[in-house]
Design a protein around this motif. Structure first.
Motif, PDB file in Angstrom:
ATOM      1  N   TRP A 139       0.789  -0.761  -0.141  1.00 54.40           N
ATOM      2  CA  TRP A 139       0.210  -0.169  -0.245  1.00 54.40           C
ATOM      3  C   TRP A 139       0.956   1.319  -0.113  1.00 54.40           C
ATOM      4  CZ3 TRP A 139      -1.211   4.549   3.148  1.00 54.40           C
ATOM      5  CH2 TRP A 139      -2.483   4.852   2.945  1.00 54.40           C
ATOM      6  N   ASP A 169       0.814   5.481  -0.348  1.00 48.05           N
ATOM      7  CA  ASP A 169      -0.002   6.602  -0.075  1.00 48.05           C
ATOM      8  C   ASP A 169      -0.661   6.986  -1.344  1.00 48.05           C
ATOM      9  OD1 ASP A 169       1.862   7.707  -0.284  1.00 48.05           O
ATOM     10  OD2 ASP A 169       2.209   9.191   2.120  1.00 48.05           O
ATOM     11  N   CYS A 194      -2.669   4.454  -3.740  1.00 48.56           N
ATOM     12  CA  CYS A 194      -3.787   3.426  -3.137  1.00 48.56           C
ATOM     13  C   CYS A 194      -5.170   4.309  -2.781  1.00 48.56           C
ATOM     14  CB  CYS A 194      -3.301   2.195  -1.777  1.00 48.56           C
ATOM     15  SG  CYS A 194      -1.706   1.096  -3.054  1.00 48.56           S
ATOM     16  N   ILE A 195      -5.195   5.163  -2.822  1.00 48.34           N
ATOM     17  CA  ILE A 195      -6.147   6.632  -2.588  1.00 48.34           C
ATOM     18  C   ILE A 195      -6.713   7.222  -3.611  1.00 48.34           C
ATOM     19  CG2 ILE A 195      -6.903   7.428  -0.404  1.00 48.34           C
ATOM     20  CD1 ILE A 195      -5.016   7.667   0.383  1.00 48.34           C
ATOM     21  N   GLU A 212     -13.076   8.437   0.349  1.00 51.22           N
ATOM     22  CA  GLU A 212     -12.825   7.572   0.201  1.00 51.22           C
ATOM     23  C   GLU A 212     -11.195   8.184   1.014  1.00 51.22           C
ATOM     24  OE1 GLU A 212      -9.536   4.772  -2.560  1.00 51.22           O
ATOM     25  OE2 GLU A 212     -11.584   4.974  -3.246  1.00 51.22           O
ATOM     26  N   ALA A 262      -9.665   7.039   4.630  1.00 49.89           N
ATOM     27  CA  ALA A 262      -7.888   6.679   4.313  1.00 49.89           C
ATOM     28  C   ALA A 262      -7.232   7.088   6.064  1.00 49.89           C
ATOM     29  CB  ALA A 262      -7.502   6.861   2.952  1.00 49.89           C
ATOM     30  N   MET A 322      -5.601   5.628   8.961  1.00 53.66           N
ATOM     31  CA  MET A 322      -3.510   5.544   8.134  1.00 53.66           C
ATOM     32  C   MET A 322      -2.896   4.970   9.579  1.00 53.66           C
ATOM     33  SD  MET A 322      -2.193   7.945   5.696  1.00 53.66           S
ATOM     34  CE  MET A 322      -3.296   8.219   4.998  1.00 53.66           C
ATOM     35  N   TRP A 353      -4.074   2.073   9.449  1.00 56.70           N
ATOM     36  CA  TRP A 353      -3.034   0.875   8.150  1.00 56.70           C
ATOM     37  C   TRP A 353      -1.786   0.395   9.061  1.00 56.70           C
ATOM     38  CZ3 TRP A 353      -6.268   3.740   3.877  1.00 56.70           C
ATOM     39  CH2 TRP A 353      -7.539   3.376   4.245  1.00 56.70           C
TER      40      TRP A 353
END
Length: 410
Positions: A90, A92, A95-96, A103, A107, A111, A114
């Motif tokens: 992943w 940033d 992946c967003i 979304e 995120a 974050m 994650w």
């Protein structure tokens, strides 16, 4: 995609993992064991890096198979993730879907979790060649990389040309690296290894963020949501109001007088808060450490609250014109006595309380943090108005001073 792998998990696997989990956490449940097994089965890596000025691959670049200048960095990251046995990676950058406000908000608010749940965080420090020049990397000046440093349990650092910084699998277990990180960030070793999010030691955490910058003003606040473990809506376009809302969320759960150890420009929404983390200033470590106090003794107001009138806090008032105390400004590392504020009243926030009488005590020759106050000339019914100062202001008294505490609204 990974349904077959998950389907192979048996009840025996779940029971065995639950036994292991309960050795360290007696309240662990079946769902915790399943989640732990899935994390081991479907490992993922996250990337921490300094964004390029342009050329980072976006969500739509990947959909269209377009390969901008920064695509090579993404490929290298995926290769390193694979070496750690990760089947997912992943970043940033791509992946967003930033065109989706829903979304993007999810995120940002997720974050920290994650990065904490990742099998490994791969950090690429493009300006670094060795541990000796680690502290000079621009990575340490970025706002978002603070939580990317604190959240992961396992980190692997790569320097220019994607060379590993060390031969270790987890650089957070390498004392030389962790010591260099501590020197570069002034974050204690224990916090670098075992950071716990929350509103304890707010002042210290704000100091960590005070030297960092973000491209968007709002990210000064949004990048700290996970570190303080608070919940707030994301609304790009609100500008510096984002930091006010962050402080508002923190103050609902915080009981620390050190949160007032800031100087400079205040928020346009409240004189009680600075307009960014850069307002926070160092404190005397001896006078500001309340960890060893007995339970029958406390310092400052333990019930600070946001109200319709503003932030309510009980302070010990000292009229500076009566010369009961000497006033000092903290200018850099120096403590300078001053007479510039003799026309104001000091509202001491770190007074001592030894009982529930409603009185506060200032100990002789001890440094006490205060906010400067004066009657509000525009609204005599509002009580006191906080004055902005360029530096932290403290007072000292020659003798013990006991006084009834006064509520003020800032």
């Amino acid at each position: 995609m990974f349904r077959k792998d998950v389907a192979l998990i048996t009840e025996e696997d779940i029971h065995s993992r639950l036994v292991v989990l309960r050795e360290s956490c007696h309240t662990a449940e079946r769902q915790d064991a399943i989640r732990d097994i899935v994390k081991d089965t479907v490992k993922f890596a996250v990337l921490s890096h300094r964004w390029l000025d342009s050329g980072e691959p976006t969500f739509y670049d990947i959909l269209k198979s377009f390969k901008p200048y920064g695509y090579e960095k993404l490929v290298k990251f995926c290769e390193k993730a694979s070496e750690f046995g990760c089947r997912l990676a992943w970043s940033d950058t791509c992946c967003i879907n930033k065109d989706s406000s829903t979304e993007l908000e999810e995120a940002i608010r997720s974050m920290f979790k994650w990065y904490r749940d990742a099998h490994v965080c791969i950090a690429y420090l493009s300006d670094t060649t060795s541990i000796d020049d680690l502290h000079e990397d621009v990575w340490f000046t970025r706002g978002w990389t603070l939580q990317e440093l604190l959240a992961p349990w396992r980190m692997k650092f790569y320097v220019g040309n994607w060379q590993p910084l060390t031969s270790d699998l987890n650089d957070k277990e390498n004392f030389e690296v962790i010591a260099a990180l501590s020197r570069a960030t002034r974050i204690p070793l224990d916090d670098l290894r075992h950071f716990r999010p929350g509103v304890r030691n707010v002042h210290e955490k704000m100091m960590w963020a005070s030297t960092r910058t973000t491209t968007r003003i709002e990210d000064e606040a949004y990048s700290l949501i996970g570190i303080f473990d608070v919940s707030m809506m994301v609304a790009y376009g609100e500008g510096k109001r984002a930091f006010y809302r962050l402080m508002e969320a923190i103050i609902r759960k915080c009981e620390e007088w050190q949160i007032f150890a800031w100087a400079g420009t205040s928020s346009s929404d409240s004189a009680a808060f600075p307009d960014s983390p850069r307002g926070y200033c160092p404190l005397n470590s001896v006078d500001s450490n309340d960890a060893l106090l007995p339970s029958t003794v406390w310092r400052g107001d333990q019930n600070i609250a946001m109200t319709k009138r503003g932030l309510e806090i009980k302070v010990l008032l000292v009229d500076l014109s009566e010369q009961e105390a000497t006033v000092h400004e903290k200018i850099g590392t120096k403590d300078v006595q001053t007479d510039a504020y003799s026309s104001y009243t000091a509202g001491v926030v770190d007074y001592w309380c030894y009982d529930t009488s409603g009185d506060g005590i200032l100990q002789p020759e001890q440094e006490h943090l205060c906010v400067l106050l004066r009657p509000d000339p525009h609204n005599p019914y509002a009580g006191w108005r906080k004055i902005t100062t360029p530096n932290l202001v403290t007072i000292r008294t020659e003798s013990k001073l006991r006084r009834t505490l006064t509520p003020v609204w800032l």
